[in-house]
Design an enzyme around this catalytic site. Sequence first.
Site, PDB file in Angstrom:
ATOM      1  N   GLU A  62      -4.370  54.602  34.425  1.00 32.49           N
ATOM      2  CA  GLU A  62      -3.366  53.884  33.654  1.00 32.49           C
ATOM      3  C   GLU A  62      -2.264  52.622  34.732  1.00 32.49           C
ATOM      4  O   GLU A  62      -2.209  51.596  34.284  1.00 32.49           O
ATOM      5  CB  GLU A  62      -3.189  54.535  32.766  1.00 32.49           C
ATOM      6  N   HIS A  69      -2.081  57.139  39.655  1.00 31.65           N
ATOM      7  CA  HIS A  69      -2.546  57.118  38.330  1.00 31.65           C
ATOM      8  C   HIS A  69      -3.263  55.515  37.966  1.00 31.65           C
ATOM      9  O   HIS A  69      -3.186  54.730  37.702  1.00 31.65           O
ATOM     10  CB  HIS A  69      -1.237  56.965  37.952  1.00 31.65           C
ATOM     11  N   CYS A 100      -4.135  63.146  38.229  1.00 33.30           N
ATOM     12  CA  CYS A 100      -2.947  63.029  39.503  1.00 33.30           C
ATOM     13  C   CYS A 100      -2.305  64.449  39.743  1.00 33.30           C
ATOM     14  O   CYS A 100      -3.988  64.602  40.204  1.00 33.30           O
ATOM     15  CB  CYS A 100      -1.286  62.307  38.518  1.00 33.30           C
TER      16      CYS A 100
END
Length: 211
Positions: free
Chosen positions: A188, A186, A79
């Site tokens: 995750e 992102h 990010c």
Amino acid sequence: MIGIVDYGMGNLFSVSKALERLEAPYFISENKEELRNADSLLVPGVGSFRDAMGLLNSSGLTEMIREFAQTGKPVLGICLGMQLLFEESMENGVTKGLGLLAGRVERFPGFTESGESYKVPHMGWNKLRFINPSPLTEDVDEGHVYFVHSYYVKSNDRDVLIAVSEYDVEVPAVVGKGNVLGMQFHPEKSSTPGIQLLSNFTKLAGAGRSV
């Protein structure tokens, strides 16, 4: 072992939990000497580019990351952390970045060439399109991943582009050159494609391999 750089502006919880699910060894530190001894570095980030670089500069972590990258060991920015890898950002005035990759960070215009407006920030799921082959994208489908950002990277070096998305403009989504890597979204929070990308990085990190 992966060293997660703690400079005060990273989403450490979600990244560390994802690494735990992948059973990848890691530690979180703001200590330069500890981080220098890692097998790879992960630079997370949320918020302002200028504020992030101010914290990295004042703590001495800027030079540590640059020196680490020169060793050939993998470095991953996520990010805002990806944006920091580049030369400069136009957010809140020109701010110099880490300069590990060629390019500048600019704000989404918020309107198309025909004058139609669109929402900024770019928030939500968007599809990946692969540009250059990389071990980072091994076994990864061109699926959708989750973005939240108002600024994006513009680079004249097409070789750094591993995958892009489209949000009126072309958005570098996965970047990399040598051992320096980045993901704008992102991973995750990006379901199967994101977790596979992160898993591939942990394999590169454990082997000390460059892309």
